[in-house]
Design a protein around this motif. Structure first.
Motif, PDB file in Angstrom:
ATOM      1  N   PRO A 234      -9.997 -33.087 -11.873  1.00 18.77           N
ATOM      2  CA  PRO A 234      -9.341 -33.065 -10.566  1.00 18.77           C
ATOM      3  C   PRO A 234      -8.897 -34.452 -10.119  1.00 18.77           C
ATOM      4  O   PRO A 234      -9.540 -35.455 -10.430  1.00 18.77           O
ATOM      5  CB  PRO A 234     -10.446 -32.527  -9.643  1.00 18.77           C
ATOM      6  CG  PRO A 234     -11.721 -32.983 -10.298  1.00 18.77           C
ATOM      7  CD  PRO A 234     -11.463 -32.937 -11.777  1.00 18.77           C
ATOM      8  N   ASN A 235      -7.798 -34.504  -9.377  1.00 19.02           N
ATOM      9  CA  ASN A 235      -7.350 -35.722  -8.710  1.00 19.02           C
ATOM     10  C   ASN A 235      -7.792 -35.680  -7.251  1.00 19.02           C
ATOM     11  O   ASN A 235      -8.167 -34.630  -6.723  1.00 19.02           O
ATOM     12  CB  ASN A 235      -5.829 -35.869  -8.786  1.00 19.02           C
ATOM     13  CG  ASN A 235      -5.347 -36.135 -10.205  1.00 19.02           C
ATOM     14  OD1 ASN A 235      -6.007 -36.838 -10.969  1.00 19.02           O
ATOM     15  ND2 ASN A 235      -4.202 -35.575 -10.565  1.00 19.02           N
ATOM     16  N   HIS A 236      -7.728 -36.822  -6.578  1.00 20.26           N
ATOM     17  CA  HIS A 236      -8.187 -36.896  -5.201  1.00 20.26           C
ATOM     18  C   HIS A 236      -7.317 -36.085  -4.243  1.00 20.26           C
ATOM     19  O   HIS A 236      -7.771 -35.700  -3.159  1.00 20.26           O
ATOM     20  CB  HIS A 236      -8.213 -38.356  -4.739  1.00 20.26           C
ATOM     21  CG  HIS A 236      -6.847 -38.966  -4.573  1.00 20.26           C
ATOM     22  ND1 HIS A 236      -6.098 -39.425  -5.651  1.00 20.26           N
ATOM     23  CD2 HIS A 236      -6.075 -39.163  -3.471  1.00 20.26           C
ATOM     24  CE1 HIS A 236      -4.954 -39.889  -5.212  1.00 20.26           C
ATOM     25  NE2 HIS A 236      -4.898 -39.741  -3.901  1.00 20.26           N
ATOM     26  N   ASP A 237      -6.075 -35.788  -4.642  1.00 16.37           N
ATOM     27  CA  ASP A 237      -5.160 -35.064  -3.756  1.00 16.37           C
ATOM     28  C   ASP A 237      -5.166 -33.558  -4.001  1.00 16.37           C
ATOM     29  O   ASP A 237      -4.334 -32.836  -3.443  1.00 16.37           O
ATOM     30  CB  ASP A 237      -3.735 -35.609  -3.908  1.00 16.37           C
ATOM     31  CG  ASP A 237      -3.206 -35.461  -5.333  1.00 16.37           C
ATOM     32  OD1 ASP A 237      -3.971 -35.011  -6.216  1.00 16.37           O
ATOM     33  OD2 ASP A 237      -2.032 -35.795  -5.563  1.00 16.37           O
ATOM     34  N   GLY A 238      -6.088 -33.069  -4.833  1.00 18.09           N
ATOM     35  CA  GLY A 238      -6.173 -31.639  -5.088  1.00 18.09           C
ATOM     36  C   GLY A 238      -5.426 -31.194  -6.333  1.00 18.09           C
ATOM     37  O   GLY A 238      -5.563 -30.042  -6.751  1.00 18.09           O
ATOM     38  N   SER A 239      -4.625 -32.067  -6.916  1.00 19.30           N
ATOM     39  CA  SER A 239      -3.937 -31.738  -8.162  1.00 19.30           C
ATOM     40  C   SER A 239      -4.877 -32.032  -9.338  1.00 19.30           C
ATOM     41  O   SER A 239      -6.035 -32.408  -9.146  1.00 19.30           O
ATOM     42  CB  SER A 239      -2.640 -32.533  -8.285  1.00 19.30           C
ATOM     43  OG  SER A 239      -2.915 -33.927  -8.361  1.00 19.30           O
ATOM     44  N   PHE A 240      -4.354 -31.899 -10.567  1.00 23.66           N
ATOM     45  CA  PHE A 240      -5.205 -32.054 -11.732  1.00 23.66           C
ATOM     46  C   PHE A 240      -4.543 -32.944 -12.777  1.00 23.66           C
ATOM     47  O   PHE A 240      -3.343 -33.228 -12.709  1.00 23.66           O
ATOM     48  CB  PHE A 240      -5.515 -30.677 -12.342  1.00 23.66           C
ATOM     49  CG  PHE A 240      -6.264 -29.774 -11.410  1.00 23.66           C
ATOM     50  CD1 PHE A 240      -7.648 -29.791 -11.352  1.00 23.66           C
ATOM     51  CD2 PHE A 240      -5.573 -28.901 -10.571  1.00 23.66           C
ATOM     52  CE1 PHE A 240      -8.337 -28.962 -10.490  1.00 23.66           C
ATOM     53  CE2 PHE A 240      -6.263 -28.062  -9.697  1.00 23.66           C
ATOM     54  CZ  PHE A 240      -7.644 -28.100  -9.663  1.00 23.66           C
ATOM     55  N   GLN A 241      -5.357 -33.359 -13.752  1.00 24.27           N
ATOM     56  CA  GLN A 241      -4.856 -34.169 -14.845  1.00 24.27           C
ATOM     57  C   GLN A 241      -5.517 -33.742 -16.149  1.00 24.27           C
ATOM     58  O   GLN A 241      -6.614 -33.187 -16.158  1.00 24.27           O
ATOM     59  CB  GLN A 241      -5.110 -35.653 -14.604  1.00 24.27           C
ATOM     60  CG  GLN A 241      -6.587 -36.020 -14.468  1.00 24.27           C
ATOM     61  CD  GLN A 241      -6.798 -37.507 -14.365  1.00 24.27           C
ATOM     62  OE1 GLN A 241      -6.544 -38.250 -15.314  1.00 24.27           O
ATOM     63  NE2 GLN A 241      -7.263 -37.951 -13.187  1.00 24.27           N
ATOM     64  N   ILE A 242      -4.829 -34.014 -17.263  1.00 20.62           N
ATOM     65  CA  ILE A 242      -5.353 -33.673 -18.585  1.00 20.62           C
ATOM     66  C   ILE A 242      -4.751 -34.633 -19.593  1.00 20.62           C
ATOM     67  O   ILE A 242      -3.665 -35.193 -19.361  1.00 20.62           O
ATOM     68  CB  ILE A 242      -5.005 -32.205 -18.953  1.00 20.62           C
ATOM     69  CG1 ILE A 242      -5.729 -31.777 -20.232  1.00 20.62           C
ATOM     70  CG2 ILE A 242      -3.510 -32.031 -19.105  1.00 20.62           C
ATOM     71  CD1 ILE A 242      -5.530 -30.314 -20.584  1.00 20.62           C
ATOM     72  N   SER A 243      -5.443 -34.826 -20.710  1.00 20.62           N
ATOM     73  CA  SER A 243      -4.930 -35.727 -21.739  1.00 20.62           C
ATOM     74  C   SER A 243      -5.301 -35.203 -23.116  1.00 20.62           C
ATOM     75  O   SER A 243      -6.244 -34.423 -23.275  1.00 20.62           O
ATOM     76  CB  SER A 243      -5.480 -37.149 -21.549  1.00 20.62           C
ATOM     77  OG  SER A 243      -6.890 -37.148 -21.679  1.00 20.62           O
ATOM     78  N   ALA A 244      -4.564 -35.646 -24.110  1.00 18.71           N
ATOM     79  CA  ALA A 244      -4.834 -35.310 -25.510  1.00 18.71           C
ATOM     80  C   ALA A 244      -4.496 -36.529 -26.360  1.00 18.71           C
ATOM     81  O   ALA A 244      -3.401 -37.085 -26.248  1.00 18.71           O
ATOM     82  CB  ALA A 244      -4.009 -34.106 -25.947  1.00 18.71           C
ATOM     83  N   ASP A 245      -5.450 -36.944 -27.192  1.00 21.27           N
ATOM     84  CA  ASP A 245      -5.277 -38.133 -28.033  1.00 21.27           C
ATOM     85  C   ASP A 245      -4.843 -37.735 -29.435  1.00 21.27           C
ATOM     86  O   ASP A 245      -5.339 -36.747 -29.999  1.00 21.27           O
ATOM     87  CB  ASP A 245      -6.583 -38.926 -28.113  1.00 21.27           C
ATOM     88  CG  ASP A 245      -6.999 -39.476 -26.760  1.00 21.27           C
ATOM     89  OD1 ASP A 245      -6.148 -39.507 -25.856  1.00 21.27           O
ATOM     90  OD2 ASP A 245      -8.175 -39.863 -26.606  1.00 21.27           O
ATOM     91  N   LEU A 246      -3.967 -38.536 -30.010  1.00 19.90           N
ATOM     92  CA  LEU A 246      -3.470 -38.308 -31.366  1.00 19.90           C
ATOM     93  C   LEU A 246      -3.726 -39.542 -32.212  1.00 19.90           C
ATOM     94  O   LEU A 246      -3.386 -40.664 -31.819  1.00 19.90           O
ATOM     95  CB  LEU A 246      -1.971 -37.999 -31.346  1.00 19.90           C
ATOM     96  CG  LEU A 246      -1.279 -37.923 -32.708  1.00 19.90           C
ATOM     97  CD1 LEU A 246      -1.747 -36.698 -33.477  1.00 19.90           C
ATOM     98  CD2 LEU A 246       0.244 -37.907 -32.537  1.00 19.90           C
ATOM     99  N   GLN A 247      -4.362 -39.324 -33.388  1.00 19.69           N
ATOM    100  CA  GLN A 247      -4.533 -40.426 -34.333  1.00 19.69           C
ATOM    101  C   GLN A 247      -3.159 -40.899 -34.795  1.00 19.69           C
ATOM    102  O   GLN A 247      -2.256 -40.092 -35.037  1.00 19.69           O
ATOM    103  CB  GLN A 247      -5.351 -39.960 -35.535  1.00 19.69           C
ATOM    104  CG  GLN A 247      -5.717 -41.069 -36.499  1.00 19.69           C
ATOM    105  CD  GLN A 247      -6.663 -42.095 -35.897  1.00 19.69           C
ATOM    106  OE1 GLN A 247      -7.557 -41.736 -35.148  1.00 19.69           O
ATOM    107  NE2 GLN A 247      -6.447 -43.364 -36.213  1.00 19.69           N
ATOM    108  N   LEU A 248      -2.986 -42.210 -34.906  1.00 18.93           N
ATOM    109  CA  LEU A 248      -1.680 -42.751 -35.270  1.00 18.93           C
ATOM    110  C   LEU A 248      -1.189 -42.136 -36.585  1.00 18.93           C
ATOM    111  O   LEU A 248      -1.880 -42.204 -37.610  1.00 18.93           O
ATOM    112  CB  LEU A 248      -1.758 -44.272 -35.411  1.00 18.93           C
ATOM    113  CG  LEU A 248      -1.802 -45.070 -34.100  1.00 18.93           C
ATOM    114  CD1 LEU A 248      -1.851 -46.559 -34.409  1.00 18.93           C
ATOM    115  CD2 LEU A 248      -0.602 -44.761 -33.246  1.00 18.93           C
ATOM    116  N   PRO A 249      -0.010 -41.527 -36.581  1.00 17.43           N
ATOM    117  CA  PRO A 249       0.514 -40.916 -37.814  1.00 17.43           C
ATOM    118  C   PRO A 249       0.973 -41.976 -38.809  1.00 17.43           C
ATOM    119  O   PRO A 249       1.454 -43.045 -38.423  1.00 17.43           O
ATOM    120  CB  PRO A 249       1.683 -40.071 -37.314  1.00 17.43           C
ATOM    121  CG  PRO A 249       2.118 -40.737 -36.045  1.00 17.43           C
ATOM    122  CD  PRO A 249       0.877 -41.295 -35.423  1.00 17.43           C
TER     123      PRO A 249
END
Length: 334
Positions: A234-249
């Protein structure tokens, strides 16, 4: 001290449909000898958004969303009624805590009982699922009834929210907060990297609701190896965040892209892996040394110029004094 966290899987969704799985959850926490923390706290959540709060210090249920105040239009004494129920739960779960301590032959010290009850409702199929969980001192807790050889909740209080009552209230809450709960906010998606050799992070923030997915693809096929998916936060303003990491190709970066999908939105947000688009705070050490040397030379130059000016000023004052003194002697001689 152990901490118990209840995690509920709402379920997978198809990103090209507007069907939504709504949820209503109540979290109850009863504790003993926890400093600077109320002995009892109750929190109500609709679609993972906090809508109500009660604790043993305030002794009153308070709405946490403006649209929840509309419920008094149908039930004028709603908040008084909820407060009465919260007080009852406070007393009931206090008894549960004492019973647990006796059962485990424990007296003083920090102890916590946590309970989560609620239900889920699919607004397209009408399917309803209910659940409840008990936890004591950071561990899930259930009891084996030796007479029936079945696992049961330790106390009947775990069934405090009848299965028919829960979806009825859930539907009412969703109706009151439809404009907020059913909105869709698209995120800002960025490619981030700490150093040139570290993983590339695809980061999306500012989206709503929290029913979203993010993954990496290669040649249009979803990658499962060399990918580390993060949780929705969650973000402080009620919205959300997400991430995905990729090993360097090691091969052509043009084959890779990051895909973000949001429930209720048909079109995906696709971000191509482009080194020119990667944001980073990394500074090459060589450049840093050059900058430091340049700053030092600049400071030395300023000091030298200031010293030279001061030297000239002092010599000018001395020459002026000598000239004035000679003029005084000369005139005095006359």
């Amino acid at each position: 001290m152990k901490t118990l966290v209840f995690v509920s899987l709402v379920g997978l969704f198809l990103h090209d449909t507007t069907a939504v799985m709504h949820s209503l959850r109540y979290f109850f926490t009863t504790s003993s000898e926890v400093p600077n923390f109320p002995e009892f706290v109750a929190v109500g959540m609709v679609d993972d958004i906090q809508v109500g709060h009660y604790d043993s210090n305030t002794k009153r249920v308070e709405p946490k969303q403006d649209w929840m105040k509309k419920i008094t239009e149908d039930k004028a004494d709603y908040w008084e009624w909820e407060t009465e129920r919260a007080v009852y739960y406070q007393q009931s779960f206090k008894v549960d805590l004492d019973n647990f301590k006796q059962r485990f032959n424990q007296t003083g010290g920090v102890h916590i009982v946590q309970v989560m009850v609620g239900c889920e409702w699919d607004d397209e199929t009408g399917d309803v699922n209910g659940y409840d969980q008990y936890g004591f001192d950071g561990e899930d807790f259930i009891v084996l009834d030796l007479k029936t050889m079945t696992w049961i909740a330790p106390q009947q209080q775990a069934q405090k929210l009848p299965q028919q009552e829960c979806p009825d209230w859930l539907k009412k809450y969703v109706n009151y907060g439809r404009s907020s709960l059913m909105r869709t906010d698209l995120p800002t998606v960025s490619l981030l990297q700490k150093t040139p050799s570290s993983r590339v992070t695809c980061h999306a923030t500012g989206f709503y609701p929290n029913r979203a997915m993010m993954f990496w693809r290669k040649d249009g096929e979803e990658l499962h190896e060399d990918v580390d998916k993060g949780e929705i936060l969650p973000n402080h303003d009620g919205s959300f965040q997400i991430s995905a990491d990729l090993q360097l190709p090691s091969d052509d970066w043009g084959k890779y892209d990051c895909v973000f999908q949001l429930s209720g939105v048909k079109e995906d947000i696709v971000t191509k892996l482009d080194q020119r688009e990667i944001k980073t705070n990394y500074v090459n050490p060589i450049y840093m040394i050059i900058v430091i040397i340049a700053v030092v030379l600049f400071l030395v130059t300023i000091v030298c110029v200031a010293g030279f000016c001061l030297y000239k000023k002092r010599n000018g004052e001395r020459a002026k004094w000598k000239h004035s003194n000679m003029f005084f002697i000369f005139t005095s001689g006359e």
